[in-house]
Write an enzyme that holds these catalytic residues in place. Structure first.
Site, short mmCIF file in Angstrom:
data_model
loop_
_atom_site.label_atom_id
_atom_site.label_comp_id
_atom_site.label_asym_id
_atom_site.label_seq_id
_atom_site.Cartn_x
_atom_site.Cartn_y
_atom_site.Cartn_z
N LYS A 1 47.28 -56.14 -71.74
CA LYS A 1 48.53 -56.67 -71.23
C LYS A 1 49.64 -55.72 -71.68
CE LYS A 1 48.84 -60.23 -74.89
NZ LYS A 1 47.53 -60.24 -75.59
N ASP A 56 53.02 -55.60 -81.15
CA ASP A 56 52.27 -54.44 -80.66
C ASP A 56 52.60 -54.09 -79.21
OD1 ASP A 56 51.03 -56.79 -79.83
OD2 ASP A 56 49.06 -55.86 -79.69
N THR A 116 40.64 -67.46 -72.55
CA THR A 116 41.79 -66.85 -73.21
C THR A 116 41.42 -65.50 -73.83
OG1 THR A 116 42.77 -68.98 -73.67
CG2 THR A 116 43.42 -67.18 -75.12
N THR A 136 40.10 -63.79 -81.03
CA THR A 136 40.53 -63.58 -79.65
C THR A 136 40.86 -62.11 -79.41
OG1 THR A 136 41.56 -65.77 -79.77
CG2 THR A 136 42.14 -64.41 -77.88
N ASP A 159 52.48 -55.74 -76.30
CA ASP A 159 51.73 -56.16 -75.12
C ASP A 159 52.23 -57.46 -74.50
OD1 ASP A 159 50.73 -57.72 -77.14
OD2 ASP A 159 48.61 -57.22 -76.80
N ARG A 160 53.15 -58.14 -75.18
CA ARG A 160 53.68 -59.38 -74.61
C ARG A 160 55.09 -59.17 -74.07
NH1 ARG A 160 51.86 -64.62 -78.07
NH2 ARG A 160 49.74 -63.93 -78.51
N SER A 187 49.49 -57.98 -83.82
CA SER A 187 50.29 -58.42 -82.69
C SER A 187 51.53 -59.22 -83.09
CB SER A 187 49.40 -59.23 -81.74
OG SER A 187 50.10 -59.52 -80.58
N HIS A 188 51.59 -60.47 -82.64
CA HIS A 188 52.79 -61.28 -82.84
C HIS A 188 52.84 -61.90 -84.24
CE1 HIS A 188 49.44 -63.71 -81.61
NE2 HIS A 188 50.03 -64.78 -82.12
N LYS A 222 41.24 -53.63 -84.13
CA LYS A 222 40.59 -53.97 -82.88
C LYS A 222 39.95 -52.72 -82.31
CE LYS A 222 43.22 -54.83 -79.22
NZ LYS A 222 43.85 -55.43 -78.05
N ASP A 262 56.49 -58.12 -78.21
CA ASP A 262 55.96 -58.57 -79.51
C ASP A 262 55.61 -57.39 -80.42
OD1 ASP A 262 53.73 -57.69 -78.10
OD2 ASP A 262 52.39 -59.12 -79.09
N GLU A 304 48.52 -64.26 -68.80
CA GLU A 304 48.24 -65.38 -69.68
C GLU A 304 49.54 -66.12 -69.98
OE1 GLU A 304 44.86 -64.91 -72.62
OE2 GLU A 304 46.00 -63.09 -72.94
N GLU A 305 49.41 -67.41 -70.24
CA GLU A 305 50.58 -68.24 -70.54
C GLU A 305 51.27 -67.80 -71.81
OE1 GLU A 305 50.38 -70.10 -73.49
OE2 GLU A 305 48.36 -69.27 -73.70
N SER A 306 50.57 -67.05 -72.66
CA SER A 306 51.12 -66.63 -73.95
C SER A 306 52.00 -65.40 -73.82
CB SER A 306 49.97 -66.36 -74.91
OG SER A 306 49.07 -65.42 -74.33
C1 VG1 Z 1 46.63 -65.80 -78.48
C2 VG1 Z 1 47.00 -66.16 -77.06
C3 VG1 Z 1 46.15 -65.37 -76.08
C4 VG1 Z 1 46.32 -63.87 -76.37
C5 VG1 Z 1 45.98 -63.60 -77.83
C6 VG1 Z 1 46.24 -62.17 -78.20
O1 VG1 Z 1 45.28 -66.15 -78.73
O2 VG1 Z 1 46.85 -67.54 -76.84
O3 VG1 Z 1 46.54 -65.70 -74.78
O4 VG1 Z 1 45.46 -63.12 -75.55
O5 VG1 Z 1 46.79 -64.41 -78.67
O6 VG1 Z 1 47.55 -61.81 -77.95
P1 VG1 Z 1 44.88 -67.50 -79.49
O7 VG1 Z 1 43.38 -67.42 -79.65
O8 VG1 Z 1 45.61 -67.49 -80.81
O9 VG1 Z 1 45.33 -68.62 -78.64
V1 VG1 Z 1 48.29 -60.65 -78.90
O10 VG1 Z 1 49.70 -60.25 -78.16
O11 VG1 Z 1 48.39 -61.59 -80.35
O12 VG1 Z 1 47.21 -59.43 -79.08
CO CO Z 2 50.43 -58.57 -78.87
#
Ligand code: VG1
Ligand code: CO
Length: 543
Positions: free
Chosen positions: A376, A279, A344, A18, A281-282, A113-114, A126, A277, A363-365
């Protein structure tokens, strides 16, 4: 300067998910593993000789090592200038901002990221394109294809660059420039938001708590919230980025940011709580006594964005990922602007933003952002909230209740089943897919399936299509359940189940979410057979 051509052999598992390639650190530490992937990125691109490449990461374990590798390879491959955040630090939105501000060809963002960090935890790489956004699927597919046949990578023989000293170093025909990772980003925020109004709000005794989760946002939040906006020292908690995030998951949800949640629900809660989070972005938004779901936050920000100077001309459109609740759709309708539903992942928003079709995305996340960058942006969401609070002079609770009374309320939750056996998760999804044609008309308790499909996206800008982006079960009356597999996990599979029920204006808008969606939750097993396939009877994380 001599360019060295190093022979290598391919790895079979370098398929970006993703958001880039994410693996455990020991996987990245295999011989040439990071170099192979970085060379595959460069080999997928054309026409970058002499241009600028931005490099930075979220500071997690292995960040500095890979930055040195990437600098040498960037020079060997012919970039003219390599811009690196001091200390190897650039939050994901800041990297996007810097790519745009310096007119770079692209950027390499090192982050998982998270996901947790440390010697046995996660790392990621990335590639972002010149608009500052994540590479689209066309490029990530090409990177993967090249990584499977790669035979050599290019590097140079040079000592490590001192990442902690601002300034320029000439290496061969290229320049390596170390920049302040915060300055360009903070300047952009000052352009978008009414810092004077926010300063006045803070000066009136409005209390903020920001949890940087020992991740990359610490220096950004400290500069902006404490130095520029006048929040007292200590407003930013866990503000020093640590390579292992203090052993925690830098995931701003109600499970991993529980301390902040408890503070905000307590007797002497601050007025506004937020977290970001790994990095940056959340965002997590919690008012005094009220958690705002990310889907609701997107809708509320969109409905009030005109109160901030950067958005006073209004929105061109709103975009949300498919699993995100429909709350933003009602705002788009009221504003008379289009609403786009994408798969997503932030990479799908880039074209809409570039084409001027959308201004705000989410996004919901816990990801929200706008056309100011192409990622984001956690702090951006926090600052837009603060700007709105400064303009309206109402509490988060009052703003949320007012919003629901105008638009109705989308009760929403996501249930995650983590570390599930991949084959079992694939079998579950395959079985669901096989049932799609027969589900409509089927009753589950009081709920009857209206339609069901496997979400496919046709990009309205470049005409590309993306299939199998999540299974949607839509019930009569507008409720829905979505099933998809995560594309960011690094061990086994993660099943995500997204559950949503809409309560119209005039209905009961003050229910507890678990009660409001209990019927739907009760159908999940009968529809998908998660326990039957995986042995899991309960989700690991509910957000
Ligand atoms: C998750 C989230 C998605 C987000 C992605 C990257 O992906 O659901 O909404 O864009 O993480 O976010 P997945 O494929 O695990 O559902 V980040 O802040 O981890 O770069
Ligand atoms: Co992130």
């Amino acid at each position: 300067m001599t360019v060295l051509t190093i022979a290598t052999t391919p790895y079979a598992d370098q398929k970006p998910g993703t958001s880039g390639l994410r693996k455990k650190v020991p996987v990245f530490q295999q011989p040439n593993y990071a170099a192979n992937f970085i060379q595959s990125i460069f080999d997928s691109l054309d026409g970058f000789a002499g241009t600028t490449l931005v490099i930075g990461g979220d500071g997690r374990f292995f960040n500095r090592e890979v930055i040195q590798i990437a600098i040498r390879m960037g020079i060997a491959n012919g970039f003219g200038r390599i811009i690196v955040g001091r200390g190897g630090i650039l939050s994901t939105p800041a990297a996007s901002c810097v790519i745009r501000a310096y007119g770079a060809f692209g950027g390499i963002v090192l982050s998982a990221s998270h996901n947790p960090g440390g010697p046995t935890e996660d790392f990621g790489i990335k590639y972002n394109i010149s608009n500052g956004g994540p590479a689209p699927e066309k490029i990530t597919d090409a990177i993967f294809a090249i990584s499977r046949t790669i035979t050599r990578y290019l590097t140079i023989e040079a000592p490590d660059v001192d990442l902690d000293k601002d300034g320029e170093t000439r290496i061969g025909g290229s320049v390596v420039q170390i920049i302040d990772p915060v300055a360009d980003y903070a300047a952009l925020m000052e352009q978008l938001f009414d810092f004077d109004a926010i300063r006045t709000l803070i000066g009136s005794g409005f209390r903020v708590a920001f949890d940087a989760m020992s991740a990359v946002t610490g220096p950004y939040a400290t500069e902006i919230l404490e130095r520029r906006l006048g929040c007292p020292a200590g407003t930013v908690r866990n503000g020093t980025p640590l390579p292992d995030f203090g052993g925690h998951h830098p995931d701003p949800n109600l499970v991993h940011a529980k301390e902040l949640y408890d503070l905000m629900m307590g007797a002497d809660a601050p007025d506004f709580g937020a977290a970001s989070d790994g990095d940056g972005d959340r965002n997590l938004i919690i008012g005094k006594g009220i958690f705002v779901t990310p889907s609701d936050s997107l809708a509320m920000l969109a409905a009030n964005a005109h109160l901030a100077p950067g958005y006073k001309a209004g929105l061109k459109g709103i975009a949300r990922s498919m699993p995100t609740s429909g709350a933003a759709d009602r705002v788009a309708e009221a504003l008379g602007v289009p609403l786009y539903e994408t798969p997503t992942g932030w990479k799908f928003f880039g074209n809409l933003l570039d084409a001027g079709m959308a201004t705000i995305c989410g996004e919901e996340s816990a990801g929200t952002g706008s056309d100011h960058v192409r990622e984001k942006d956690g702090l951006w969401a926090v600052l837009l909230w603060l700007n709105i609070l400064a303009a309206r002079r109402e509490s988060v609770m009052a703003i949320a209740q007012d919003h629901w009374s105008r638009f109705g309320r989308n009760y929403y939750a996501r249930h995650d089943y983590e570390g599930v056996d991949s084959a079992a998760a694939d079998a579950m999804m395959a079985e669901l897919r096989g049932k799609l044609g027969t589900l409509p008309g089927t009753a589950f308790g009081t709920l009857t399936v209206a339609t069901s499909d496997d979400f496919a996206y046709l990009d309205p800008v470049d005409g590309s299509t993306s299939n199998q982006q999540g299974i949607r079960i839509l019930f009569e009356g507008g409720s829905r359940i979505v099933f998809r597999l995560s594309g960011t996990g690094t061990s086994g599979a993660t099943i995500r189940v997204y559950i949503e029920r809409y309560e119209p204006v005039g209905g009961d808008l003050a229910q507890a979410t678990p009660d409001a969606i209990a019927d739907l939750v009760g159908t999940v097993e009968a529809i998908a057979g998660i326990a039957r396939h995986t042995g899991r009877t309960e989700p690991d994380v509910i957000t």
